[in-house]
Write an enzyme that holds these catalytic residues in place. Structure first.
Site, PDB file in Angstrom:
ATOM      1  N   SER A 309     -40.441  10.707   0.333  1.00  0.00           N
ATOM      2  CA  SER A 309     -40.154  12.035  -0.225  1.00  0.00           C
ATOM      3  C   SER A 309     -40.241  12.131  -1.742  1.00  0.00           C
ATOM      4  O   SER A 309     -40.142  13.234  -2.286  1.00  0.00           O
ATOM      5  CB  SER A 309     -38.772  12.500   0.245  1.00  0.00           C
ATOM      6  OG  SER A 309     -38.780  12.680   1.646  1.00  0.00           O
ATOM      7  N   THR A 310     -40.400  11.020  -2.455  1.00  0.00           N
ATOM      8  CA  THR A 310     -40.642  11.158  -3.898  1.00  0.00           C
ATOM      9  C   THR A 310     -41.965  11.895  -4.138  1.00  0.00           C
ATOM     10  O   THR A 310     -42.166  12.496  -5.191  1.00  0.00           O
ATOM     11  CB  THR A 310     -40.672   9.785  -4.595  1.00  0.00           C
ATOM     12  OG1 THR A 310     -41.618   8.936  -3.929  1.00  0.00           O
ATOM     13  CG2 THR A 310     -39.300   9.133  -4.579  1.00  0.00           C
TER      14      THR A 310
END
Length: 729
Positions: A309-310
């Protein structure tokens, strides 16, 4: 008569023989004079070999330094201990040159060698040996150890001098720095920058030749022939020793506590692209090579993986830039349909079927929210262009060896959707660091680098310099500011996934990440929480980021009550806070005393300054025996943090303060003010120091402090109290 006649004949024959020998000798003499050869050998060369002496002039490999000139790697003298056992070397019994008393010698040496006294004695009593060495225990001895052994005045001991590569900080960005090995007389880099910059760092030995007499002394009216040695060039890096130390300490603690398969951590300056610190586990000790076989790769640049999710940072940035992100618009959580395959699901922490805003989707890290933004709002083709503009299709060009390039999987609809929230495609940590600099640096994406400059070691002439380079501008400054605001709510919002990354005194913007790990056959490992790669990309201060930190922890051993954010925050939080304080970045969300600025006490009496600070409610510490204030820290105009100390340096001899209970910020102020060479271990507050309080100190002295977290201090105090009660009972 016959006898006399025979004698004359014999004499004539002898005369003829000696005559022939004389002419042969004369002929030989003239031949040697003319040809200069005898027995097929050039006599001049043989004479040179006998009377011409030569000596190697040793050169040093270039040093590797941090951004402030602190040594990371350098050549230093080392010594090997040899013991002479043969009595033949002693000509004067009163001044023996061999080991006379093996028992006494073994007893004394055992104090300085990593070797048992018994083993030393066995070597010193080896029959028939002219001399003996002491293996690894007797090699690579420092100058200090050599001096201490010489002070023992034990006969029969001598030292052979050598040069070795010295890494004074031990495990310190080891895969980035690398290591060296001896190849004959040359030192050759074998990994990391030691290998990558070997052509700049390598040294060239010189040679001294001169004509001598039979005793080896320089003959009069002759000249020395010198081929000067050439030292290697010095390399200054962007790394900061203090920040790297903060990072190594925190990473080591997390490694010990959670035993993950891998840890990757990078600290960068987003305004310049400079890498200030880089650490990983597994790692190795560059001196002993211990741990090197666990991995040869610098994981930050040589390994690509699904970021998790970065990656949503860049999907969000693209949506904001395109004007397609309305934080108050809503969508329904749960699933996002994908043609021809199963739908994408939100993670288990998000209740399906709820109508929430897109900003809440960002805060909760909703896969459905980001898939909708990328595919429905931006469009798959346009989103693909942003992936290129953020640099995910090519190497960053960082000045480190073996950089790999990530791979964007974008052929099938499933790939396109998955890439929007960090699955399917693979990128490197250093690519993420470069891309996020656009968000932190008002749209300008900075190429990362670690080599600031290379200089001639003798003349200090600049040979090569790296200047900040804009690698692209994928978003505008206005977009970058909005994205930071949205990412700030990931930390502060009630349902934000980044609440564990709050730091007192500083506003943080960032994004959490959880990526599945591919197993055998390309299938993901079972979804147990120990089978994920957890990551966090954070920047601070939020409004004007000075630092960006990326941390990834692969397969940590988490207990039933622990989550992936636990090991990540135990690296990110202390490193970010300590680094910002060390860089003197002013806190933004702490209440300060109602005093506009710290006064300038220089030139005042110590007594008056201490009293005024006490009246204002500040703690003060006096360093020195003088009566007048010579300097102070913080400087005039600085804003004070609650509990912070004002360090006062007097005009007399400096004395070591009692730093028990001090914060690292206070310790650093004192070290900077006095010029001490500070080395720290741990985090929290000082519990041990090497300098005795009140001892006279001078600039350059080593100051070593050990810090402990308050919870651990309380635990130790309780244990001590319990022991005392048991003894009393």
């Amino acid at each position: 008569m016959q006898k006399k006649k025979n004698m004359k004949s014999g004499a004539a024959i002898l005369f003829l023989i000696f005559g022939l020998l004389f002419f042969v000798l004369i002929g030989r003499f003239f031949y040697i004079q003319v040809s200069g050869k005898a027995g097929g050998e050039v006599l001049a060369a043989r004479l040179d070999n006998k009377y011409q002496k030569q000596r190697v002039l040793e050169a040093n490999r270039g040093s590797i330094l941090d951004r402030k000139g602190e040594v990371i790697a350098e050549d230093t003298s080392s010594y090997s201990l040899v013991a002479i056992l043969s009595k033949t070397v002693t000509t004067n019994p009163k001044k023996p040159n061999h080991v006379v008393d093996p028992e006494k010698t073994a007893e004394k040496l055992a104090k300085y060698l990593d070797m048992d006294e018994e083993d030393i004695y066995k070597r010193l009593t080896k029959k028939g040996a002219f001399q003996v060495e002491f293996g690894t225990a007797g090699r690579d001895l420092s100058h200090e150890v050599k001096q201490k052994i010489e002070e023992l005045k034990l006969p029969g001991l001598k030292f052979d001098r050598d040069t070795k590569r010295f890494y004074p900080n031990g495990i310190f960005a080891s895969h980035l720095i690398g290591y060296v090995e001896k190849d004959g007389s040359q030192t050759v880099g074998k990994l990391g920058l030691e290998r990558y910059l070997n052509s700049y760092l390598k040294e060239t030995d010189g040679l001294l030749k001169y004509d001598s007499d039979s005793w080896g002394l320089l003959l009069p009216n002759t000249k020395e022939k010198v081929k000067p040695q050439k030292n290697g060039n010095d390399v200054m890096l962007s790394l900061d020793k203090k920040i790297q130390t903060f990072l190594e300490d925190s990473v080591s603690k997390v490694q010990e506590k959670y035993d993950p398969e891998e840890i990757i951590a990078i600290v960068s300056n987003p305004k310049t692209g400079e890498i200030l610190a880089m650490a990983q586990r597994p790692t190795f000790h560059p001196q002993t090579k211990e741990g090197l076989t666990n991995t040869w790769h610098n994981l930050a640049v040589e390994e690509s993986f699904e970021p998790g999710s970065t990656m949503k940072i860049f999907t969000l940035a693209a949506a904001v830039q395109e004007g397609k992100f309305d934080p108050n618009a809503t969508y329904v959580t749960g699933t996002y349909p994908v043609v021809g395959t199963k739908p994408v699901k939100d993670h288990s922490g998000i209740e399906p079927g709820k109508t929430v805003t897109f900003l809440e989707g960002v805060q909760m890290s909703s896969n459905v929210a980001f898939a909708t933004l990328a595919m429905n709002r931006i469009g798959a083709d346009r989103f693909r262009e942003y992936l290129t503009s953020f640099g995910f299709e090519k190497k960053t060009g960082i000045d480190l060896p073996n950089e790999v390039v990530g791979k964007i999987q974008y052929k099938y609809q499933r790939d396109k959707v998955s890439t929007s929230f960090g699955q399917g495609s693979a990128i490197t940590p250093i690519q993420q660091i470069q891309a996020v600099s656009a968000v932190a640096n008002n749209g300008k994406m900075m190429r990362p680098y670690v080599v600031r400059e290379i200089r001639d070691a003798n003349t200090h002439k600049l040979i090569k310099e790296t200047k900040p380079l804009v690698a692209g501008q994928p978003i505008s400054a206005e977009t970058a500011k909005k994205v930071r605001e949205y990412l700030g709510t990931v930390i502060t919002a009630e349902h934000g996934t980044g609440k564990k990354y709050k730091i007192d005194g500083y506003e943080v913007a960032g994004k959490t990440g959880t990526a599945q790990i591919a197993g055998p056959g390309g299938f993901y490992l079972p979804g147990a929480k120990n089978n994920y790669l957890y990551s966090f990309m954070g920047m601070a201060p939020k409004d004007d980021p000075q630092l960006v930190i990326y941390v990834a922890v692969k397969q940590p051993k988490l207990s039933a009550t622990e989550v992936g954010a636990d090991p990540l925050s135990e690296i990110f939080n202390p490193v970010m806070k300590s680094s910002l304080q060390y860089l003197d970045i002013k806190p933004t969300n702490l209440k300060t005393k109602e005093v506009e600025q710290v006064s300038d006490y220089r030139g005042e009496t110590v007594q008056a300054a201490v009293q005024e600070l006490k009246n204002l409610g500040y703690k003060s510490v006096v360093i020195g025996k003088g009566s007048t204030v010579a300097d102070q820290s913080p400087k005039t105009g600085s804003v004070m943090i609650a509990g912070e100390r004002v360090i006062i340096k007097t005009d007399g001899d400096m004395t070591a303060p009692d730093m028990s209970g001090w914060s690292l910020r206070d310790v650093m102020k004192a070290a900077t003010l006095t010029g001490l060479d500070l080395n720290t271990a741990g985090s929290g507050y000082v519990t041990k120091q090497n300098l005795k309080p009140g001892k006279v100190i001078k600039p350059g002295d080593y100051c070593i402090v050990e810090l402990t977290e308050p919870a651990e201090i309380a635990k130790q105090q309780n244990e001590l109290k319990q022991k005392e009660e048991e003894v009393h009972d």
